[in-house]
Write an enzyme that holds these catalytic residues in place. Sequence first.
Site, PDB file in Angstrom:
ATOM      1  CD1 TRP A 103      -2.654  -1.784   0.818  1.00 60.57           C
ATOM      2  CD2 TRP A 103      -3.480   0.302   0.819  1.00 60.57           C
ATOM      3  NE1 TRP A 103      -3.999  -1.864   0.575  1.00 60.57           N
ATOM      4  CE2 TRP A 103      -4.530  -0.603   0.564  1.00 60.57           C
ATOM      5  CE3 TRP A 103      -3.758   1.670   0.860  1.00 60.57           C
ATOM      6  CZ2 TRP A 103      -5.847  -0.181   0.365  1.00 60.57           C
ATOM      7  CZ3 TRP A 103      -5.055   2.090   0.664  1.00 60.57           C
ATOM      8  CH2 TRP A 103      -6.082   1.166   0.419  1.00 60.57           C
ATOM      9  CG  HIS A 150      -9.631   0.930   7.341  1.00 62.72           C
ATOM     10  ND1 HIS A 150     -10.584  -0.046   7.480  1.00 62.72           N
ATOM     11  CD2 HIS A 150      -8.558   0.334   6.768  1.00 62.72           C
ATOM     12  CE1 HIS A 150     -10.109  -1.182   6.995  1.00 62.72           C
ATOM     13  NE2 HIS A 150      -8.883  -0.983   6.566  1.00 62.72           N
TER      14      HIS A 150
END
Length: 173
Positions: free
Chosen positions: A29, A95
Amino acid sequence: MSTKNLSEYNADFVPSAYDMKFGIIVSGWNNEVTSALLAGAVKTLERFKAREDNIIIKYVPGSFELTLGAQYIAEYTDVEAVICLGCVIQGETPHFNYICQGVTQGITQLNIEYNIPFIFGILTTLTQEQATDRSGGRYGNKGDEAAITAIKMVALMREMEKETDFSCITKTE
Ligand code: DLZ
């Protein structure tokens, strides 16, 4: 308080990494950031004489998976330290908090359960700009800092192992 430059360190206090073995686990990511962290970490390990074939590099999808990826490296190879590289950037939902909390606790747990160091080379930033600044930008590179920490921790581990050997010898004399 001024922000520390992550690539500034006193090289006189960094031991040689010539025969040290390192694992590096990298999160996919924010790849442009994590690949810069990886480049910094490898360059710094090699600056202190770590050999290319003593550096094992593996990848996981996201920072949440860094803990298990690092554990796999510790379980299945003979490295003396694992550097965990990732970048979590805050989005619109909570998140971010869960990933940061999960990976921080995970890596802390690995440090407790294994007898080798697991290094926290993870940027947790509010913006992309903050991440860029710390992955080779104006505040240096977190990968450099993680590599220096890994070398110092392996040196400490070796020093402590020697002390254990010494105390065994003196006990039997
Ligand atoms: C899902 C997700 C989000 C939203 N953001 C990031 C991030 O900024 N940095 C990062 O490393 N990973 C992120 N992930 C992926 C999670 O770490 C994880 O891979 C997924 O939740 C699947 O378990």
